[in-house]
Design an enzyme around this catalytic site. Structure first.
Site, PDB file in Angstrom:
ATOM      1  N   GLU A 106      26.807  35.312  71.282  1.00  0.00           N
ATOM      2  CA  GLU A 106      28.167  35.112  71.831  1.00  0.00           C
ATOM      3  C   GLU A 106      28.976  35.280  70.555  1.00  0.00           C
ATOM      4  OE1 GLU A 106      28.036  33.174  75.885  1.00  0.00           O
ATOM      5  OE2 GLU A 106      27.120  34.530  75.990  1.00  0.00           O
ATOM      6  N   ASN A 122      23.044  38.104  69.735  1.00  0.00           N
ATOM      7  CA  ASN A 122      22.724  38.365  71.207  1.00  0.00           C
ATOM      8  C   ASN A 122      24.273  38.159  72.069  1.00  0.00           C
ATOM      9  OD1 ASN A 122      20.973  38.930  73.553  1.00  0.00           O
ATOM     10  ND2 ASN A 122      22.018  37.211  74.185  1.00  0.00           N
ATOM     11  N   GLU A 140      19.234  39.853  79.399  1.00  0.00           N
ATOM     12  CA  GLU A 140      19.790  39.049  79.930  1.00  0.00           C
ATOM     13  C   GLU A 140      20.200  39.637  81.447  1.00  0.00           C
ATOM     14  OE1 GLU A 140      22.252  36.554  79.093  1.00  0.00           O
ATOM     15  OE2 GLU A 140      21.541  35.729  76.786  1.00  0.00           O
ATOM     16  N   ASP A 151      21.528  40.918  85.008  1.00  0.00           N
ATOM     17  CA  ASP A 151      21.178  40.794  86.118  1.00  0.00           C
ATOM     18  C   ASP A 151      22.258  41.730  86.969  1.00  0.00           C
ATOM     19  OD1 ASP A 151      23.194  39.267  85.401  1.00  0.00           O
ATOM     20  OD2 ASP A 151      22.043  37.250  86.174  1.00  0.00           O
TER      21      ASP A 151
HETATM   22  O1  G3I Z   1      20.621  19.894  82.958  1.00  0.00           O
HETATM   23  C1  G3I Z   1      21.594  19.607  83.744  1.00  0.00           C
HETATM   24  C2  G3I Z   1      21.223  18.611  84.350  1.00  0.00           C
HETATM   25  O2  G3I Z   1      20.274  17.467  84.216  1.00  0.00           O
HETATM   26  C3  G3I Z   1      22.170  17.999  85.714  1.00  0.00           C
HETATM   27  O3  G3I Z   1      22.356  17.141  86.927  1.00  0.00           O
HETATM   28  C4  G3I Z   1      22.797  19.094  86.153  1.00  0.00           C
HETATM   29  C5  G3I Z   1      24.094  19.087  86.958  1.00  0.00           C
HETATM   30  O4  G3I Z   1      24.992  20.564  86.838  1.00  0.00           O
HETATM   31  O5  G3I Z   1      22.857  20.035  84.677  1.00  0.00           O
HETATM   32  C6  G3I Z   1      22.282  20.316  84.509  1.00  0.00           C
HETATM   33  O6  G3I Z   1      22.572  21.496  82.559  1.00  0.00           O
HETATM   34  C7  G3I Z   1      22.968  22.457  83.605  1.00  0.00           C
HETATM   35  C8  G3I Z   1      22.182  23.641  82.674  1.00  0.00           C
HETATM   36  O7  G3I Z   1      22.094  25.221  83.315  1.00  0.00           O
HETATM   37  C9  G3I Z   1      20.746  23.436  83.738  1.00  0.00           C
HETATM   38  O8  G3I Z   1      20.862  23.609  85.004  1.00  0.00           O
HETATM   39  C10 G3I Z   1      24.599  22.890  82.849  1.00  0.00           C
HETATM   40  O9  G3I Z   1      25.624  22.271  83.870  1.00  0.00           O
HETATM   41  C11 G3I Z   1      24.763  24.822  82.889  1.00  0.00           C
HETATM   42  O10 G3I Z   1      25.958  24.358  82.343  1.00  0.00           O
HETATM   43  C12 G3I Z   1      23.671  25.064  82.407  1.00  0.00           C
HETATM   44  O11 G3I Z   1      24.151  25.886  82.447  1.00  0.00           O
HETATM   45  C13 G3I Z   1      23.472  27.360  81.879  1.00  0.00           C
HETATM   46  C14 G3I Z   1      24.093  28.315  80.864  1.00  0.00           C
HETATM   47  O12 G3I Z   1      23.980  29.556  79.850  1.00  0.00           O
HETATM   48  C15 G3I Z   1      24.930  27.129  79.950  1.00  0.00           C
HETATM   49  O13 G3I Z   1      23.521  27.445  79.033  1.00  0.00           O
HETATM   50  C16 G3I Z   1      22.861  28.497  82.782  1.00  0.00           C
HETATM   51  O14 G3I Z   1      21.473  27.718  82.989  1.00  0.00           O
HETATM   52  C17 G3I Z   1      22.300  29.531  81.548  1.00  0.00           C
HETATM   53  O15 G3I Z   1      21.608  30.733  83.174  1.00  0.00           O
HETATM   54  C18 G3I Z   1      23.197  30.525  81.088  1.00  0.00           C
HETATM   55  O16 G3I Z   1      22.870  31.245  80.568  1.00  0.00           O
HETATM   56  C19 G3I Z   1      23.195  31.960  79.543  1.00  0.00           C
HETATM   57  C20 G3I Z   1      22.411  32.366  78.448  1.00  0.00           C
HETATM   58  O17 G3I Z   1      22.013  31.567  77.114  1.00  0.00           O
HETATM   59  C21 G3I Z   1      23.766  33.195  77.217  1.00  0.00           C
HETATM   60  N1  G3I Z   1      24.081  34.262  78.480  1.00  0.00           N
HETATM   61  C22 G3I Z   1      24.981  34.176  79.014  1.00  0.00           C
HETATM   62  C23 G3I Z   1      23.842  33.449  80.432  1.00  0.00           C
HETATM   63  C24 G3I Z   1      24.921  33.034  81.149  1.00  0.00           C
HETATM   64  O18 G3I Z   1      25.904  32.281  80.938  1.00  0.00           O
END
Ligand code: G3I
Length: 369
Positions: free
Chosen positions: A177, A218, A284, A286
């Site tokens: 991105e 990506n 990715e 969905d």
């Molecule tokens: O790990 C912490 C945890 O310790 C805490 O308790 C919790 C509270 O909210 O947050 C946790 O971290 C979160 C993490 O996901 C794991 O659940 C982050 O806040 C949250 O921002 C994170 O979101 C991920 C996001 O990328 C940002 O990295 C999503 O799961 C994940 O599906 C999403 O994936 C992205 C791809 O990498 C790139 N393309 C888009 C896709 C969807 O947004």
């Protein structure tokens, strides 16, 4: 028995016993060499009524993002993952904030668990990702680094992680991105501090760290021709002209039921990238159903059609070698947390029952090309 027959019989008996003895004397074969970790993409799993078996027969990988916590806590999740998929992408475990939470302090534990699971289930691993504007640790976000310092941090990070996973990851998202919705370089610490060269450099450092892994760009919103897809096409063409080692482009395909891309538009777009000599993949996918006023069963049917069309588009372009979804069960999708609304975007329901979308994918894989 006459004397001649008796001698022949004795001779045969002698030969038989000496042969058995010599077999017994064969020294034990040395410990078998470990199997190569990277399996050919077409390796055939034992079960045939699974997505991965049918995908293998069609020469593609079928993949999913994996939630590292669910994998260790939910046996139904792990069982379904190992049964149905031939490649996995760590959903969060290989992001910068997860792997290097403090300067020069690496935490590979969760990512290593995913890699071990993949190996045990004869799955490939798609590494995700190095250069992104999100999922950065605080020490990067809050540090005020010079260009030389940040460049050295990124170089070390890419080299350390790629070396750690050498031979165990078959493709990496080097950049994720990097473009905004208008197709311009997105504002990020990388772009702002390092300038536009960061992109070429990240790919070059990755190739130096592991010459055998496939290097991908990506992005989302680039699945059909349009401003952003056109900008990405120009970007990749330029990188190739400059000799930057990019092997493929992943098209994320986070879509909904309103105004989804058509199969024809996706094929045309994928083909022009493939014509540059690189691979393409759906990385990715969905399909959100929130926001649609249709009754639930109709939403799930429309969702199934979209999955079917996009898989069919991938199968139509020979350079499209993988079809990966961003999760597989509605129990662990990222979408409710991100949108604030419940949703059912994946191919298994909350209880790991196959949805119409699963059936649609299976039928697409098994139907005549
Ligand atoms: O790990 C912490 C945890 O310790 C805490 O308790 C919790 C509270 O909210 O947050 C946790 O971290 C979160 C993490 O996901 C794991 O659940 C982050 O806040 C949250 O921002 C994170 O979101 C991920 C996001 O990328 C940002 O990295 C999503 O799961 C994940 O599906 C999403 O994936 C992205 C791809 O990498 C790139 N393309 C888009 C896709 C969807 O947004």
């Amino acid at each position: 028995m006459n004397k001649r027959r008796y001698s022949v019989l004795l001779l045969l008996l002698f030969l038989l016993t000496s042969c058995m003895n010599s077999q017994n004397n064969i020294p034990e074969s040395p410990t078998p060499k470990p199997r190569p970790v990277l399996l050919p993409p077409h390796s055939t799993p034992a079960l045939t009524n699974t997505l991965r078996a049918q995908a293998a027969a069609r020469g593609i990988l079928i993949g999913t993002a994996v939630d590292a916590t669910a994998l260790v806590q939910d046996s139904a999740y792990a069982e379904t993952l190992g049964r149905e998929f031939s490649i996995l992408t760590p959903e969060n475990a290989m992001k910068f904030d997860a792997l290097e939470p403090a300067p020069n302090v690496y935490n590979f534990k969760q990512a290593d668990e995913l890699v071990a699971f993949a190996k045990a289930h004869q799955m490939q691993v798609h590494g995700h990702n190095f250069v992104w504007y999100r999922a950065l640790p605080d020490w990067i976000k809050q540090g005020s680094f010079t260009k030389a310092q940040l460049s050295s941090i990124l170089h070390d990070y890419i080299t350390t992680v790629m070396t750690h996973y050498k031979g165990q990851v078959s493709m990496w998202d080097i950049a994720n991105e990097v473009l905004d919705d208008q197709g311009q370089f997105r504002t990020s610490i990388w772009y702002t501090t390092l300038g536009p060269d960061f992109l070429d450099q990240a790919f070059r450092w990755a190739r130096e760290a592991d010459p055998h892994v496939q290097l991908f760009y990506n992005d989302y919103g680039t699945e059909r021709p349009g401003v952003k897809a056109d900008a990405l096409y120009a970007l990749v063409k330029g990188m190739l002209a400059r000799g930057v080692p990019i092997d493929g482009v992943g098209f994320q395909m986070h879509v909904g039921l309103g105004d989804p891309p058509t199969k024809q538009a996706v094929i045309a777009n994928f083909q022009r990238f493939a014509d540059l000599g690189i691979k393409v993949q759906i990385s990715e996918m969905d399909v959100m159903v929130q926001g649609s006023s249709l009754p639930l069963q109709q939403k799930l049917q429309a969702q199934a059609h979209l999955y079917q069309d996009m898989l069919s588009a991938c199968l139509s372009v020979s350079a499209c070698e993988a079809f990966t979804m961003w999760g597989f069960t509605d129990r662990y999708t990222w979408i409710p947390a991100a949108t604030g609304h419940p949703d059912q975007p994946l191919i298994f329901d909350q209880n790991f029952q196959q949805k119409p979308a699963y059936t649609a994918l299976f039928q697409t894989l098994t139907s005549n090309p």
